[in-house]
Design a protein around this motif. Structure first.
Motif, short mmCIF file in Angstrom:
data_model
loop_
_atom_site.label_atom_id
_atom_site.label_comp_id
_atom_site.label_asym_id
_atom_site.label_seq_id
_atom_site.Cartn_x
_atom_site.Cartn_y
_atom_site.Cartn_z
N ILE A 76 0.82 -1.21 0.00
CA ILE A 76 0.00 0.00 0.00
C ILE A 76 0.86 1.27 0.00
CG2 ILE A 76 -0.31 0.03 2.51
CD1 ILE A 76 -3.23 0.91 2.00
N GLY A 77 1.98 1.24 0.71
CA GLY A 77 2.86 2.40 0.74
C GLY A 77 3.49 2.71 -0.61
N PHE A 78 3.71 1.69 -1.41
CA PHE A 78 4.26 1.89 -2.76
C PHE A 78 3.26 2.63 -3.64
CE2 PHE A 78 4.76 0.45 -7.17
CZ PHE A 78 6.08 0.81 -7.41
N HIS A 79 1.99 2.26 -3.54
CA HIS A 79 0.96 2.84 -4.40
C HIS A 79 0.39 4.15 -3.86
CE1 HIS A 79 0.75 -0.52 -7.21
NE2 HIS A 79 0.96 -1.29 -6.16
N PHE A 80 0.36 4.29 -2.53
CA PHE A 80 -0.29 5.44 -1.89
C PHE A 80 0.63 6.01 -0.82
CE2 PHE A 80 -3.50 2.11 -2.83
CZ PHE A 80 -4.11 2.72 -3.92
N SER A 81 1.71 6.63 -1.23
CA SER A 81 2.74 7.12 -0.32
C SER A 81 2.18 8.14 0.67
CB SER A 81 3.87 7.76 -1.13
OG SER A 81 4.77 8.41 -0.27
N ASN A 82 2.66 8.05 1.91
CA ASN A 82 2.23 9.01 2.92
C ASN A 82 2.95 10.35 2.78
OD1 ASN A 82 4.76 8.47 3.96
ND2 ASN A 82 4.02 7.61 5.88
N THR A 83 3.71 10.52 1.72
CA THR A 83 4.30 11.82 1.42
C THR A 83 3.61 12.48 0.23
OG1 THR A 83 5.98 10.83 -0.03
CG2 THR A 83 6.55 11.10 2.31
N ASP A 84 2.61 11.81 -0.33
CA ASP A 84 1.88 12.32 -1.49
C ASP A 84 0.58 12.98 -1.03
OD1 ASP A 84 0.40 12.69 -3.84
OD2 ASP A 84 1.13 10.84 -4.75
N ASP A 85 0.45 14.27 -1.27
CA ASP A 85 -0.72 15.02 -0.81
C ASP A 85 -2.02 14.56 -1.46
OD1 ASP A 85 0.63 16.51 1.05
OD2 ASP A 85 0.95 18.23 -0.30
N ARG A 86 -1.95 13.83 -2.59
CA ARG A 86 -3.19 13.31 -3.21
C ARG A 86 -3.94 12.39 -2.26
NH1 ARG A 86 -1.54 10.15 -8.35
NH2 ARG A 86 0.16 9.64 -6.93
N TRP A 87 -3.22 11.73 -1.36
CA TRP A 87 -3.84 10.74 -0.47
C TRP A 87 -4.10 11.29 0.92
CZ3 TRP A 87 -5.13 8.14 -4.31
CH2 TRP A 87 -4.26 7.80 -5.33
N LYS A 88 -3.74 12.56 1.19
CA LYS A 88 -3.92 13.13 2.52
C LYS A 88 -5.41 13.23 2.86
CE LYS A 88 -2.24 16.39 5.78
NZ LYS A 88 -2.05 15.39 6.80
#
Length: 160
Positions: free
Chosen positions: A60-72
């Protein structure tokens, strides 16, 4: 013979006072909630990791990084929909999901049917193919002190 694979997922989130507690897409009434980059839904994150692992699509971290604001702050039901689309691109469909949540409080048993309905809708599968269980940690460790919540999931996927 049909090609099948299994996957395992795990997630953990810290609990913070006066923070929303989203689990299986359901907002639970509680004094503390899971904290994270998205909505911190540990159940859905464990399910996503199980599905991605079964299809050998990383985590999940590969696809939805916790540094990517799209997923915040995003609903993890949307992340699950993305994962299901990734599986479909590789000609996989979900056979079943079995998940376990470990927390002291709140009690989630009354909310399990709503969680199953949310997951079924997002994943495009029948409610009967989704099992959600809960247990406590017998007041031991960070879970027992209500500092965090953990979820585990296994899944079966089948070649379309």
């Amino acid at each position: 013979m049909a090609k099948i694979k299994v996957g395992f997922g795990f997630d953990v989130h810290q609990l913070k006072q006066q923070h929303p507690f989203i689990l299986g897409g359901v907002n639970l009434e509680h004094t503390a909630g899971a904290y994270g980059h998205s909505d911190a839904d540990v159940l859905l994150h464990a399910i996503c990791d199980a599905l991605l692992g079964a299809a050998n699509l990383r985590d999940i971290g590969f696809h939805f990084s916790n540094t990517d604001d799209r997923w915040k702050g995003i609903s993890s039901l949307i992340l699950l929909q993305h994962v299901v689309a990734l599986l479909a691109e590789k000609n996989w469909q979900i056979g079943n999901i079995d998940a376990m949540v470990c927390l002291e409080a709140p009690k989630i048993n009354p909310h399990i049917p709503a969680m199953q309905a949310n997951i079924a809708k997002a994943a495009g599968i029948d409610i009967e193919d989704i099992s959600i269980k809960a247990t406590t940690n017998e007041q031991l460790g960070f879970i027992g002190r209500e500092e965090g919540v953990v979820a585990y999931a296994v899944c079966l996927i089948e070649r379309i």
